[in-house]
Write an enzyme that holds these catalytic residues in place. Structure first.
Site, PDB file in Angstrom:
ATOM      1  N   GLU A 101       0.843  -1.202   0.000  1.00  7.91           N
ATOM      2  CA  GLU A 101       0.000   0.000   0.000  1.00  7.91           C
ATOM      3  C   GLU A 101       0.872   1.243   0.000  1.00  7.91           C
ATOM      4  O   GLU A 101       0.575   2.231  -0.663  1.00  7.91           O
ATOM      5  CB  GLU A 101      -0.928  -0.017   1.221  1.00  7.91           C
ATOM      6  CG  GLU A 101      -1.933   1.119   1.208  1.00  7.91           C
ATOM      7  CD  GLU A 101      -2.914   1.059   2.365  1.00  7.91           C
ATOM      8  OE1 GLU A 101      -3.057  -0.002   2.991  1.00  7.91           O
ATOM      9  OE2 GLU A 101      -3.553   2.101   2.647  1.00  7.91           O
ATOM     10  N   ARG A 145      -7.251   2.371  14.206  1.00  8.96           N
ATOM     11  CA  ARG A 145      -8.103   1.189  14.007  1.00  8.96           C
ATOM     12  C   ARG A 145      -7.955   0.234  15.194  1.00  8.96           C
ATOM     13  O   ARG A 145      -8.902  -0.432  15.590  1.00  8.96           O
ATOM     14  CB  ARG A 145      -7.774   0.498  12.680  1.00  8.96           C
ATOM     15  CG  ARG A 145      -8.729  -0.639  12.354  1.00  8.96           C
ATOM     16  CD  ARG A 145      -8.575  -1.139  10.935  1.00  8.96           C
ATOM     17  NE  ARG A 145      -9.241  -0.304   9.952  1.00  8.96           N
ATOM     18  CZ  ARG A 145     -10.506  -0.469   9.555  1.00  8.96           C
ATOM     19  NH1 ARG A 145     -11.232  -1.454  10.048  1.00  8.96           N
ATOM     20  NH2 ARG A 145     -11.045   0.328   8.653  1.00  8.96           N
ATOM     21  N   GLU A 170     -10.333  -8.393   4.940  1.00 17.16           N
ATOM     22  CA  GLU A 170      -9.687  -8.383   6.243  1.00 17.16           C
ATOM     23  C   GLU A 170     -10.475  -9.051   7.380  1.00 17.16           C
ATOM     24  O   GLU A 170      -9.879  -9.691   8.245  1.00 17.16           O
ATOM     25  CB  GLU A 170      -9.386  -6.932   6.654  1.00 17.16           C
ATOM     26  CG  GLU A 170      -8.385  -6.259   5.731  1.00 17.16           C
ATOM     27  CD  GLU A 170      -8.338  -4.761   5.953  1.00 17.16           C
ATOM     28  OE1 GLU A 170      -7.395  -4.302   6.592  1.00 17.16           O
ATOM     29  OE2 GLU A 170      -9.265  -4.073   5.507  1.00 17.16           O
TER      30      GLU A 170
END
Ligand code: FAD
Ligand code: FES
Ligand code: FES
Length: 1494
Positions: free
Chosen positions: A950, A1028, A1425
């Site tokens: 990413e 997160r 995920e």
């Protein structure tokens, strides 16, 4: 042909003296006259003259045009991506052909002479696939595809070896596929292996129109497999009455039904309102036919296109008349189409017929191998064909390196940077490779030793040992012990080439064979020119670390293994414990032998160990203590155990680490041996559980293959559109792209210090190296351009003044070839001044080394600063620190990039294996000074990414762009596996320090936690990961008072980054650990009850005030899986098992998960664009901002477009993802690829549909797109549209604690539950997963096949995270685990033995489910995920098993078990008397050998 000259300038040690080199010339001229390799490659004869002596077989293959299917995944024999098959004459049976899977990355090119190399391209192509390729593709066994060719080739070897040409019989059982180690040398990071095994098992049924031998000994054949067999055979052998229709005809065939096809009894065909259970009737996943004709589903395949549009007239009438002029042209659909019946997929397979296979080239039967020599001034290869020739050569040039299977030698060359000026391939010398076996009865009776030829392959030895042991029984117990070691020695590809001589000569302290040979009293027979033949007992051979007493010029010719005579009472056994059962180097390995007299007194004992000292070693003190004692009394065993603690008095910091575990294992293995030998000798009855090692049955499991929401295209189980190309090796990855004109390769100069001032970098020596063109570093770009970062720009492309982690990029050399670039990069001299390094979270906290983050979540009392009051109101408080280690992405394709500068305007094509085209474009623009509109960042597919590409992919493209701009030449780079692991960061290691308060009845009332992630040296996305993390610390539980703080630690490791789950799995692991601690602490409440008691209910608020809405399905999921997995009764059985078993313990758990979807704290990323272009022939070109990394995004997006436009799937094509097509695309991440891009695609299709509406009305709803598009074109209608979508509703502002105003953090939650049951061997810490059931709420799946694949793959990846995957650093900050040899991801035999996956479809009353608030593309949910955390069910089931063991051992201290639960941690946590006896006391100031940084 001119002969190569002897080496003048050796590359590295050992340096040949000039006289030795000179003295080789006469030998070359007299004996080694040919420099030509003669072999066949995919059926074609090749004569290769004087090839590059540095090339492995892989280097040669990949240099050939069109042979890019064989991949480089690791270069160390550990991943299998490079597997090819060598077709050779059999060794024992010379008229038989043998198919050997080998690692081309290690195999010396010289070894191909006289053989037939078969690569993936040799067995099939997309237009004519091999049945194996087709079945793996159709059964969804390929996701990113980078591992696939290697796996296909391993299976291909197995299938070819299963057919006996003479008897025309085919014998392949499920256990052949799974239990005999044919796949243990192949890794796949995406699929979770299950579909690959399923595809392989379809061959069990093949009888090839000849004879089928089914392995009825295989009583283990699981139900699923039996049923799969039924399905392929159409019921033959089952209770169904019809004929099977299998290719060779069915035993039930009558003349009237001979052509019958499958009539499946699939339970999936009769959808139930409940999730599947384990009854026999429900064990089938799909309708499968073996038949050549493919009926095509017109919704999937069926596009026909016009002739070139300009040749046509304007359309007239209703368009029907145009149909006659249609011409079918090539379609875009790569994978063969599948069908479904009532929501159940229906598969068709081509028959397998060995008659169509590549034959062994007739010329090779007669081929006589001759001595060979080739090379250049740097390196020479010799291939003698007789022992005399070899001995003579060694006599003349003693330091010539003998090479057998090269499984040690090539690893040394590649990773230890040694090269050998003279190498000699010995594996084709008949005297060394052919072991003669005793055949006649008298030979067998009189035999007192086995005389093994030194370079016989281990696969062959495995067979020999089995064979002789079967004939001789107890007398040959040593052979059975050796066979056991060989079975778990490397992978099959290694065993096919590696030799015993190689293992012995290496003298590795963790050799598996040497302890057995030492215990057996074996000796080595060797030969030199001067001494002739001589013998050395193994006990005199190993004199120091990797050093033997063999003279430099010696050749090992044989190994003598003594066999016991039949009147002797003797037992020999072998044991090995590694991090992973398959294909792993031992932690401790042992060979034991005991001989007793008639009175049961020990006459001889040999206790030999590997992994306990710098050499294979006998435990002398223990042996001395035992000899002369009565063996069967436990006092003798205790004496042995006590003495072992003195034999192996390891220090805490012992090299290799794990001092306490190693010592415990040494004792435990002896303990096991004592019991086993006492039983074998018939002396005493012992508990069989002590002896039994963990055994694995065959894999089974099902997917509830039924989709009630299936539509015309969406909802169908379409195979990944590239699957077939991936299976045939035609799918192109970055490094497979054809070489560009004048292309150069980059070689990175990396820091060898974790933290240091850079005093000087001297690259001049590199520029002197052959092929080198130039060098770049920080001075090659403006200072302000030398900085990048995803969120904060804080990381230099090139180190500037200081290096901040081991492996940081200092510069880049570029050269004509990759080998030259790497060699030159190593020649750059860097001078450092070392600075103190911070590696761990603890060190960072102590040094207050943090990146600025300062985000927290407050709920309830915390908002008013009253957490202490909340805790005061609790009955019980618990506190703890929970750690979870990082995780290496281990995508099979390492980071790669290719930059092609154009001669005009500074524009560039930037191909990169990246999830993030936009960021690649942006930073290439920055370093080159060229605006973004001239940088086309592109990617067609990645060989896996999982978040690792990413951001961390970005710098490589930039470095190449700098060099490409400077040289005006294309530049390419593909990282070696060790570079990739050192450089590119991992999942964040996380530590949480928590305090929780509960009521006596188990309601959690307050939680306070500080969470720390180890960011590494730069921020990358570590702050967002921490966000997160703390937003998932609730998992599925309501806690009224919460104060959660996130901290981002700055350390001197590589920069950690996104990885599937992005902090959430770590957080939920902590939550579940807290729950376990509470349940164990309260002891009045069962853990399952505790979970239920605290579960969110509709209307509750999370710590960030997002309301739990009506789409909260966790309670339903829990109910359904409880029933379908039979959880309650199995839990009771586990408890019973644990009461009656002391040495094996079981554990079972049921855990829920919720995962928030959206880029949570980067609102701007929640947008996507797409362009849809309809061509006048009706074909559609689709681009969107998402990238394909194996997760099936392209397939899903094509399905969405096909569904929306009302066209067949194969009329849609996506070529690649590129910034010239889609501007400002967000990274494909956060499981939002389908959500975001799907809506953008839909939007573009809606625009086009609106424009096409008049034509649909005119030509009717069934008119083909070609008719409509053609007509619209003539009317000058714009047939291209841009779609765009931004996620509504979300936008939580950190710090907002007002439930009325706080916007949702997440768009929705994907939810799921998992049940796992495990068995633990308390003596070793080994475990197996007996069964896993997963049920996910994925909304209405766009493509269930892909979603099942994501669930299974994510689970197995999570299983790895929480159990065997462990990253370790040296104290000086160097990543020690940087290849498949040291870092273990799950392999084929780690997955759950029974693995069931289902999707939530009905509520508890059996009514179809609805999602009231879900506003996503086709009401689907992101799935990449969310299931990963369910891998933690393995951890928590193991925790239960350990708990049971501790209860038995009366351990009172609370259990603290950090992740990963390695065999080491599990064994030590059992805390029995052996663990205590083996304790290693840490001395003051002593530190462990390795550092774990969580
Ligand atoms: C992925 C992988 C997994 C592995 N797993 C294991 C494992 O589980 N257990 C284990 O013990 N090892 C393991 N190894 C190490 C290695 O495979 C073994 O040591 C193997 O037996 C080496 O045999 P070889 O024929 O390939 O040796 P080579 O690499 O060809 O040679 C090794 C050494 O032996 C010398 N040599 C070879 N033949 C002779 C001869 N006839 N006379 C004198 N010297 C000779 C060579 O000169 C060299 O020094 C593994 C290696 C890899 C790459
Ligand atoms: S590339 Fe050869 S085994 Fe990994
Ligand atoms: S499909 Fe196996 S590694 Fe990706």
């Amino acid at each position: 042909m001119a002969l190569p000259s002897p080496p003048k300038k050796p590359l590295a040690a050992p340096p040949p003296s000039i006289s030795a080199a000179d003295s080789l010339s006469p030998l070359i001229q007299a004996t080694y006259k040919s420099p030509d390799l003669n072999f066949y490659l995919n059926g074609r004869k090749v004569v290769l003259s004087n090839p590059n002596p540095h090339w492995t077989l892989l280097d040669y293959i990949r240099a050939q045009h069109g042979l890019k299917g064989t991949k480089l995944g690791c270069g160390e024999g550990g991943c299998g991506a490079c597997t090819v098959v060598l077709q050779t004459k059999g060794i024992q049976e010379k008229r038989k052909v043998s198919h050997l899977a080998v690692n081309a990355c290690l195999f010396p090119l010289v070894g191909v002479d006289g053989k037939h190399i078969i690569t993936i391209e040799g067995i099939g192509s997309v237009s004519n696939p091999h049945p194996l390729q087709e079945r793996i593709a159709k059964l969804h066994g390929s996701q990113c595809g980078f591992c696939t060719p290697g796996i296909v080739m391993s299976l291909y070897a197995l299938i070819r070896n299963s057919y006996d040409v003479d008897t025309k019989t085919f014998h392949l059982s499920a256990s052949d596929i799974e239990s005999k180690g044919h796949l243990d040398g192949n890794l796949c990071r995406c699929t979770g292996y299950k579909p690959i095994l399923q595809a392989a098992k379809t061959f069990i049924t093949e009888d090839l129109k000849e004879h089928l031998i089914e392995d009825f000994k295989d009583s283990n054949t699981p139900i699923l497999q039996a049923n799969l067999l039924d399905v392929v055979q159409g019921g033959c052998g089952s209770s169904s009455t019809g004929p099977c229709g299998r290719p060779g005809g069915c035993c039930r065939d009558t003349s009237s039904n001979k052509s019958s096809t499958t009539d499946s009894k699939s339970a999936a065909g009769s959808p139930s309102t409940q999730p599947s259970s384990m009854s026999d009737e429900e064990q089938i996943s799909a309708n499968i036919e073996t038949n050549k004709g493919l009926d095509q589903d017109s919704c999937i395949s069926g596009s026909t296109y016009f002739k070139p549009v300009k040749s046509l007239q304007a359309p007239i009438g209703n368009g029907a008349e145009n149909h006659s002029e249609n011409t079918k042209v090539g379609t875009s659909l790569d994978a063969p189409p599948s069908q479904s019946q009532k929501g159940v997929p229906k598969l068709h397979f081509a028959e397998y017929s060995p008659g169509t296979e590549l034959i062994f080239p007739p010329a090779l039967w007669k081929y006589e191998q001759k001595p060979l020599c080739y090379g250049n001034g740097m390196k020479l290869w010799f291939r003698p064909v007789t022992l005399d020739q070899l001995v003579e050569l060694k006599g003349i040039y003693p330091s010539a390196k003998l090479v057998g299977g090269a499984s040690e030698v090539q690893v040394e060359i590649r990773f230890k940077n040694v090269d050998f000026a003279v190498s000699v391939y010995v594996s084709d010398i008949e005297e060394l490779k052919e072991t003669k076996l005793p055949i006649s009865k008298s030979e067998l009776e009189s035999i007192d030793e086995l005389y093994l030829s030194a370079n016989t392959s281990l696969t062959e030895l495995e067979r020999i040992c089995e064979d002789v042991y079967e004939k001789l029984g107890q007398r040959a117990m040593v052979l059975e012990a050796l066979r056991k070691q060989f079975r778990y020695f490397g992978g099959r590809q290694i065993r096919n080439v590696a030799s015993l001589a190689g293992n012995i000569a290496t003298a590795s302290p963790i050799s598996d064979a040497n302890p057995v040979l030492l215990a057996a009293g074996a000796s080595v027979v060797a030969q030199t020119k001067s001494k002739g033949m001589f013998q050395i007992p193994i006990e005199q051979l190993f004199i120091a670390y990797r050093t033997t007493s063999l003279p430099a010029d010696a050749v090992i010719t044989h190994i003598r293994v003594p066999l016991a005579s039949s009147d002797i009472r003797e037992v020999t056994k072998a044991y090995k414990q590694a991090k992973r059962k398959d294909d792993d180097i031992a932690i401790v390995t042992a060979g034991f032998r005991v001989r007793i007299n008639d009175e049961g007194i020990v006459e001889e004992i040999a206790l030999s160990y590997g992994g306990m000292a710098p050499t294979t070693l006998s435990a002398r003190k223990s042996e001395d203590a035992i000899v002369g004692k009565e063996w069967a009394i436990s006092k003798t065993m205790e004496l042995g155990l006590d003495a072992l603690t003195k034999d192996f008095d390891l220090s805490f910091g012992v090299p290799g680490g794990m001092a306490h575990y190693r010592k415990t294992l040494a004792l435990s293995l002896f303990f096991r041996f004592w019991h086993e030998s006492v039983a074998d000798l018939g002396l005493e009855r012992v508990d069989n559980q002590i002896i039994m090692e963990i055994r694995r049955g065959l894999s089974t499991g099902l997917r509830d293959d039924y989709n009630p929401n299936e539509q015309r295209v969406v909802g169908k189980q379409i195979p990944h559109l590239s699957a077939l190309k991936q299976c045939t090796g035609e799918a192109e990855y970055i490094d497979d792209m054809p070489r560009q004109e004048r292309e150069l390769f980059g070689g990175l100069v990396l820091s060898l210090k974790a933290h240091a001032k850079l005093l000087e970098v001297d690259w001049a020596p590199a520029l002197e190296m052959p092929g080198v063109v130039g060098y770049i570093d920080k001075n090659s770009i403006p200072t302000e351009a030398n900085i990048w970062g995803s969120i904060f720009k804080d990381e230099p492309f090139f180190a500037d003044g200081e290096v901040q982690h081991y492996g940081q990029v200092i510069g880049m050399v570029y050269a004509e070839t990759a080998l030259e670039a790497h060699a030159a990069a190593r020649a750059v001299k860097v001078y450092y001044e070392e600075l103190p390094a911070i590696l761990t979270i603890d060190e960072a906290i102590k040094a207050k080394s943090f990146f600025k983050h300062e985000k927290d979540l407050k709920k309830g009392a915390a908002i008013h600063g009253k957490m202490e009051d909340a805790f005061a109101a609790c009955d019980r408080l618990f506190e703890g620190t929970t750690r979870i280690g990082g995780q290496e992405h281990f995508y099979l394709e390492t980071n790669a990039s290719l930059v092609i500068p154009h001669s005009e305007d500074g524009s560039m094509e930037v191909w990169s294996s990246t999830q993030n085209c936009m960021e690649t474009q942006e930073f290439v623009s920055q370093v080159t000074g060229v605006p973004s509109n001239r940088i086309n960042a592109r990617v067609k597919r990645m060989g896996g990414a999982f978040g690792g590409k990413e951001s961390r992919s970005v710098p490589f493209a930039c470095l190449l762009a700098i060099a490409a701009k400077k040289e005006r030449r294309p530049m390419r780079l593909m990282l070696n596996r060790d570079e990739d692991m050192m450089l590119s960061g991992q999942r964040h290691p996380i530590q949480v320090r928590w305090k929780v308060g509960v009521s006596n009845d188990g309601k959690i009332l307050a939680l306070d936690a500080d969470s720390y992630d180890n960011a590494g040296f730069s921020q990358d996305m570590s702050g967002a990961v921490m966000d997160r993390c703390i937003t998932h610390l609730d998992n599925c539980y309501e806690i009224p008072n919460v104060y959660l703080r996130g901290h981002v630690c700055k350390t001197n490791t590589h920069s950690n980054t996104a990885f599937r789950g992005f902090g959430a799995p770590q957080a939920m692991f902590v939550t579940e650990t807290i729950l376990s601690t509470i349940a164990e602490g309260l002891s009045s409440i069962d853990i399952d009850e505790l979970r239920l008691k605290n579960l969110y209910t509709i209307g509750d608020r999370t710590p960030f005030f997002q309301q739990i809405d009506e789409d909260w399905h966790i309670p339903t999921l829990l109910d359904q899986i409880r029933a379908s997995s039979d959880y309650d009764s199995r839990k009771a059985k586990v408890a019973e098992f644990n009461v009656s078993n002391k040495w094996k313990k079981r554990g079972i758990c049921l855990i829920p998960t919720k995962f928030g979807l959206s880029f949570a704290t980067a609102l701007h990323l929640n947008q996507a664009g797409a362009t849809v272009k309809i061509y006048a022939d009706g074909s559609v070109l689709l681009h969107h901002g998402g990238t394909e990394m194996g997760q099936g995004l392209y397939t899903k997006m094509c399905q969405v477009a096909a569904q929306e436009l009302g066209v067949p799937l194969d009329s849609i094509y996506t070529h690649d993802s590129q910034t010239y097509q889609i501007a400002n695309a967000s990274p494909t991440a956060a499981s939002s690829g389908s959500d975001l891009n799907g809506m953008a695609v839909k939007n573009a299709c809606e625009i086009l549909n609106e424009r096409l509406r008049p034509y649909r009305e005119k030509y009717g709803p069934d008119a083909a797109m070609k008719t409509i598009a053609h007509a619209a074109y003539f009317d000058r209608v714009d047939l291209a549209a841009n779609g765009f979508w931004k996620m509504p509703k979300i936008g939580y502002q950190w710090g907002d604690t007002n439930a009325d105003t706080a916007k949702p953090m997440y768009y929705y939650f994907t939810q799921g539950v998992g049940v796992t049951e495990v068995e633990l061997d308390v003596l070793t810490g080994d475990h197996t997963v007996l069964r896993t059931d997963i049920m996910m709420d994925v909304g209405q799946s766009i493509n269930p096949a892909i979603d099942y694949g994501q669930i299974e793959g994510a689970f197995v990846q999570g299983q790895g995270l929480f159990t065997i995957e462990e990253s370790l650093w040296t104290r000086s900050g160097e990543l020690a685990t940087r290849g498949p040899g040291t870092y273990k991801i799950p392999g084929f035999s780690d997955i759950p033995q029974v693995f069931n996956v289902s999707m939530l479809r009905h509520d508890d009353q059996g009514r179809p489910l609805t999602w009231k608030h879900l506003r996503t593309i086709q009401s689907s949910k992101g799935i990449g995920e969310p299931p990963l955390f369910l891998g933690a069910t393995v951890f928590f089931a193991l925790r239960e098993a350990v708990k049971a063991a501790r209860e038995m051992n009366e351990v009172k201290e609370p259990l603290v078990l950090h992740s990963p639960a390695t065999a080491e941690k599990l064994r030590l946590a059992v805390a029995d008397s052996l663990v205590k006896k083996a304790e290693v006391i840490r001395k003051d100031g002593e530190s462990g050998f390795f550092v774990s940084v969580a």
